[in-house]
Design a protein around this motif. Structure first.
Motif, mmCIF file in Angstrom:
data_model
loop_
_atom_site.group_PDB
_atom_site.id
_atom_site.type_symbol
_atom_site.label_atom_id
_atom_site.label_comp_id
_atom_site.label_asym_id
_atom_site.label_seq_id
_atom_site.Cartn_x
_atom_site.Cartn_y
_atom_site.Cartn_z
ATOM 1 N N UNK A 1 -6.753 1.650 0.496
ATOM 2 C CA UNK A 1 -5.563 1.283 -0.263
ATOM 3 C C UNK A 1 -5.770 -0.106 -0.849
ATOM 4 N N UNK A 2 -5.503 -0.262 -2.152
ATOM 5 C CA UNK A 2 -5.693 -1.553 -2.812
ATOM 6 C C UNK A 2 -4.370 -2.010 -3.413
ATOM 7 N N UNK A 3 -4.240 -3.311 -3.549
ATOM 8 C CA UNK A 3 -3.002 -3.906 -4.045
ATOM 9 C C UNK A 3 -3.199 -4.322 -5.498
ATOM 10 N N UNK B 1 -9.495 -1.603 -13.126
ATOM 11 C CA UNK B 1 -10.081 -0.265 -13.036
ATOM 12 C C UNK B 1 -9.127 0.806 -13.567
ATOM 13 N N UNK B 2 -9.661 1.840 -14.214
ATOM 14 C CA UNK B 2 -8.812 2.947 -14.670
ATOM 15 C C UNK B 2 -8.248 3.701 -13.476
ATOM 16 N N UNK C 1 -7.494 6.210 -7.615
ATOM 17 C CA UNK C 1 -6.573 7.345 -7.589
ATOM 18 C C UNK C 1 -5.178 6.827 -7.281
ATOM 19 N N UNK C 2 -4.192 7.357 -7.988
ATOM 20 C CA UNK C 2 -2.809 7.081 -7.629
ATOM 21 C C UNK C 2 -2.344 8.188 -6.698
ATOM 22 N N UNK C 3 -1.942 7.800 -5.492
ATOM 23 C CA UNK C 3 -1.528 8.802 -4.515
ATOM 24 C C UNK C 3 -0.271 9.515 -4.993
ATOM 25 N N UNK D 1 3.544 3.872 -0.181
ATOM 26 C CA UNK D 1 4.811 3.836 -0.916
ATOM 27 C C UNK D 1 4.854 2.549 -1.689
ATOM 28 N N UNK D 2 5.016 1.401 -1.004
ATOM 29 C CA UNK D 2 4.833 0.127 -1.702
ATOM 30 C C UNK D 2 3.431 0.007 -2.303
ATOM 31 N N UNK D 3 2.461 0.681 -1.688
ATOM 32 C CA UNK D 3 1.105 0.734 -2.239
ATOM 33 C C UNK D 3 0.741 2.189 -2.481
ATOM 34 N N UNK D 4 0.391 2.514 -3.728
ATOM 35 C CA UNK D 4 0.078 3.898 -4.093
ATOM 36 C C UNK D 4 -1.326 4.044 -4.665
ATOM 37 N N UNK D 5 -2.073 2.942 -4.820
ATOM 38 C CA UNK D 5 -3.386 3.018 -5.455
ATOM 39 C C UNK D 5 -4.494 2.956 -4.405
#
Length: 293
Positions: free
Chosen positions: A127-129, A243-244, A281-283, A144-148
């Motif tokens: 998980x990245x911010x 990043x894309x 990826x977006x979760x 949730x607060x983090x989705x990437x």
């Protein structure tokens, strides 16, 4: 919850924020007594935050033997616990094993009917911010607060064990010849999940390593990024922003490549190729709150 017959093994020294999340998550699933924490230095913080968990204190030192001793201890502890529990989960304090919410199950429910006498490997994500898009804090949960997330196959670990196996240092490999990787099983590594937490953790690691370098032989072996001269904080997090991002969540080609490249590595350990995936990826929204019990 003490009858779930699942134990969780980790190690912690001073990671208070992640330890709170860890204990809330795994303790909420399996009961605190089933959480075995190797307390590096036996700090009051670990005993307070993890009250009710099973604490295994070890001395506070970090030398050129620390990584070896850390993983030797985890291997021996999980082997002992495996005699009493159906499954033993072995993870670091910043690693959360999650079942895809699309199944309608949480990790406890999934393990209640999971096969035994095997080694489950989870698909690895970090998980990245992305600070410009995700301003909220993580005190009440990270997903949730983090989705990437970035695909991080180094963290596609053999992490749920119900048979006698040896884990390598870092827990990245095992001497089990079969890759048992259910599509619904994920491991989320949280090292980069929050900018402020990352900086605070790095500052503490730098200070501790500097202290240890002044003692003994002066040699310390640990993650290179924990050395002050190896830090690139702004550069690292700026790269996440650049990043894309993919929203399709199609992991099938990556899973196929992992299975196709599965082979013996060395010393009887097995692995797959750790391919690089340039996109984040977006979760899917369904993962929001999946790390909260």
């Amino acid at each position: 919850m003490g009858d779930t017959r699942v134990a969780v093994v980790t190690i912690c020294r001073d990671d208070e924020v992640l330890l709170r999340r860890f204990v809330d998550y795994y303790g909420g699933l399996f009961g605190r007594r089933a959480i075995y924490i190797i307390s590096h230095g036996d700090t009051d913080m670990v005993r307070d935050v993890a009250a009710g968990c099973s604490i295994v204190p070890v001395p506070e030192f970090e030398t050129d033997r620390f990584t070896m001793l850390h993983w030797r201890t985890k291997n021996h502890l999980k082997d002992a616990l495996r005699q009493w529990y159906h499954h033993v989960i072995v993870v670091d304090v910043d690693e959360f094993v999650v079942i895809d919410p699309a199944t309608g199950l949480d990790l406890r429910q999934w393990l209640e009917t999971a096969r035994q006498r095997t080694v489950y490997t989870a698909f690895g994500f970090e998980i990245v911010h992305r600070r410009s898009e995700e301003p909220d804090g993580i005190a009440d949960g990270i997903l949730g607060p983090r989705r990437h997330a970035q695909v991080a196959l180094w963290y596609a670990k053999p992490c749920i064990l119900s048979r006698g196996v040896k884990l390598s240092r870092g827990g990245h490999f095992a001497d089990h010849p079969k890759l048992d990787m259910p599509d619904e099983l994920y491991l989320f590594h949280m090292k980069y999940c929050d900018w402020s937490l990352f900086v605070d953790t790095a500052n503490r690691r730098n200070a501790f390593i500097a202290e240890q370098q002044r003692a003994g032989s002066g040699t310390v072996r640990t993650n290179p990024q924990w050395f002050a001269d190896k830090r690139r904080d702004e550069e690292t997090f700026a790269a996440f922003e650049a990043r894309p991002v993919r929203e399709d969540f199609d992991l099938a080609p990556i899973r196929e490549a992992m299975r196709a490249s599965w082979r013996e590595r060395s010393h009887g350990l097995y692995h797959f190729d750790r391919i690089e995936v340039p996109e984040l990826f977006k979760l899917p929204e369904r993962f929001s709150g999946a790390d909260v019990v």
